[in-house]
Design an enzyme around this catalytic site. Structure first.
Site, short mmCIF file in Angstrom:
data_model
loop_
_atom_site.label_atom_id
_atom_site.label_comp_id
_atom_site.label_asym_id
_atom_site.label_seq_id
_atom_site.Cartn_x
_atom_site.Cartn_y
_atom_site.Cartn_z
CB CYS A 171 -1.02 -0.01 1.15
SG CYS A 171 -0.43 -0.73 2.69
NE ARG B 157 3.84 -8.76 6.17
CZ ARG B 157 2.54 -8.59 6.35
NH1 ARG B 157 1.88 -9.29 7.27
NH2 ARG B 157 1.87 -7.71 5.62
CD GLN C 23 -0.14 -8.52 0.73
OE1 GLN C 23 0.30 -7.46 0.29
NE2 GLN C 23 -0.64 -8.64 1.93
CG ASP D 216 -2.32 -5.53 -1.85
OD1 ASP D 216 -3.45 -5.52 -1.35
OD2 ASP D 216 -1.30 -5.16 -1.26
CG HIS E 190 -3.97 -0.37 -2.31
ND1 HIS E 190 -2.93 -1.18 -2.72
CD2 HIS E 190 -4.12 -0.59 -0.98
CE1 HIS E 190 -2.48 -1.85 -1.69
NE2 HIS E 190 -3.16 -1.51 -0.62
CE LYS F 140 -8.79 -6.64 9.64
NZ LYS F 140 -7.91 -7.75 9.32
CG HIS G 271 -5.75 -1.03 2.20
ND1 HIS G 271 -4.37 -1.03 2.23
CD2 HIS G 271 -6.13 0.16 2.73
CE1 HIS G 271 -3.94 0.10 2.75
NE2 HIS G 271 -5.00 0.84 3.07
#
Length: 410
Positions: free
Chosen positions: A104, A133, A151, A153, A155, A239, A285
């Site tokens: 993000c 991570r 991901q 992902d 946005h 969320k 997100h």
């Protein structure tokens, strides 16, 4: 006890090896999965479906680097919250970089590249990309907990008045996707902040209350039952989480839609309103699978490796009866491939019985034995996964059947 025994049989680590989907390497390092051709095809098929659903709703693809200066995460707030979980890199010049644990903050910089008019809103960016991570070795578990994960992902940068419409578009994608992969109706959870631990969040209590109420009203208007859970929000906003129940009754949090009420302010993201003034935007997100690795661990166990036809890495296994039937079987395979069917030929010098057992073990949806009769134009005798009696069908009708099942995602 029955569920534990069933879970052991369905363990994605065991099935992933048996079905040749992924592997791990001691030299490569723990928590860093390596994907085989079959596993990669499975991942790409799922991701292509998500992109198809997003593209139809106005999303555009973007791409970002895998490392960044720490200043980006300091501005976003991630450095203060997650710096201990980051893989850090020190350059020869002494600068500190990190391998990205999420996408993000990078996407905010794509939005920030120019000034946007309200007429150009919303901006919808989609990006399937790997993140990293520094998980502790003892916490790693197959694909469920890894150090590198992918991901799907997206946005959305939009005005407050556009939040409802954008949320509902994403919700439609979630419902369509999870029906196609075999989960059916998902439970819904509204994840809220914990007012007794407000130091864990960005922003003000008033901002949070307004954002949470907007999601509460949206879920109510959607007409679904939902549970409210305190303390499960992201640190930048509330969320809506979606919970899937697998075939043996376990529940998993899968897709998520998050309303970010803080990051646009931290990065000073605006659009020009109808009156010519800067208007602070909001950020949504959206992850449909979330971590593709973790999602696949759930999907493998849910189906026990017997994926729907449209998802199966090999949809049709062709078994020549003997060496003299191999060239004819190859012509069948070329015809199937030309129709978009994923096919494999087992040309090993083995009995048909052995070949069938191998194909059944690979959980292939359709097994076709090719001998003199089939090459002579007679109907195929097709072994259908999970069905006792063989299916007698013409070659053309069989091709159309598999094509249709793939097209409607069955």
């Amino acid at each position: 006890l029955v569920m534990l025994e069933e879970a052991k049989k369905r363990d994605h680590r065991k099935l992933g090896k048996e079905l040749d989907l992924f592997t791990f390497s001691d030299l490569g390092g723990p928590g860093l999965p390596l994907w085989t051709p079959k596993g990669t095809l499975l991942r790409n098929t799922l991701d292509a479906f998500v992109w198809e659903l997003r593209e139809a709703r106005g999303y555009e693809r973007v791409e970002i680097p895998h490392i960044t200066k720490k200043e980006l995460y300091e501005t976003s707030g991630h450095w203060a919250k997650f710096s201990n979980e980051l893989f850090r890199i020190t350059t020869r010049e002494g600068h500190t970089f990190a391998m990205k644990p999420m996408n993000c903050p990078h996407h905010t910089q794509i939005y920030a590249r120019k000034t946007w008019s309200y007429r150009e809103m919303p901006q919808r960016y989609a990006n399937t990309t790997m993140c990293y991570r520094d998980e502790q070795t003892g916490e790693l578990h197959g694909l469920s907990r890894v150090r590198s994960f992918t991901q799907d992902d997206a946005h959305v940068f939009c005005r407050e008045v556009q939040v409802k419409e954008e949320f509902l578009k994403i919700w439609d994608i979630v419902d369509t996707f999870y029906a196609a992969v075999g989960f059916g109706k998902l439970a819904v959870r509204l994840s809220l902040h914990d007012p007794n631990n407000f130091g864990a969040y960005l922003g003000t209590p008033e901002l949070w209350q307004r954002a949470e109420q907007s999601l509460r009203e949206l879920a109510t208007e959607r007409g679904v039952d939902f549970a409210e859970v305190v303390g499960e929000a992201a640190f930048y906003g509330p969320k809506i989480d979606f919970i899937a129940k697998d075939s043996i009754g376990r529940q998993w949090q899968v897709a998520t839609i998050q309303l970010d009420i803080n990051m646009p302010g931290r990065f000073d993201l605006n659009c020009i309103s109808e009156t010519g003034e800067n208007e602070r935007i909001v950020m949504i997100h959206a992850a449909i699978m979330g971590s593709i690795e973790r999602f696949l661990s759930i999907l493998i166990e849910h189906h026990s490796g017997a994926f729907p036809v449209w998802l199966s890495p090999v949809q049709v296994e062709i078994l020549p009866v003997s060496a003299k039937h191999v060239s004819g079987a190859q012509k069948f395979a070329e015809e199937f491939k030309a129709a978009g069917i994923r096919v494999h030929i087992d040309a090993a010098d083995e009995t048909v019985g052995n070949k069938v057992r191998k194909a059944v073990g690979q959980k292939t949806p359709y097994i076709v034995v090719v001998g003199d009769k089939e090459l002579g134009g007679e109907d195929l005798s097709v072994r259908v996964r999970g069905v006792e009696a063989p299916l007698g069908i013409s070659r053309g009708a069989f091709v159309e059947r598999v094509k249709e099942e793939t097209a409607i995602r069955r």
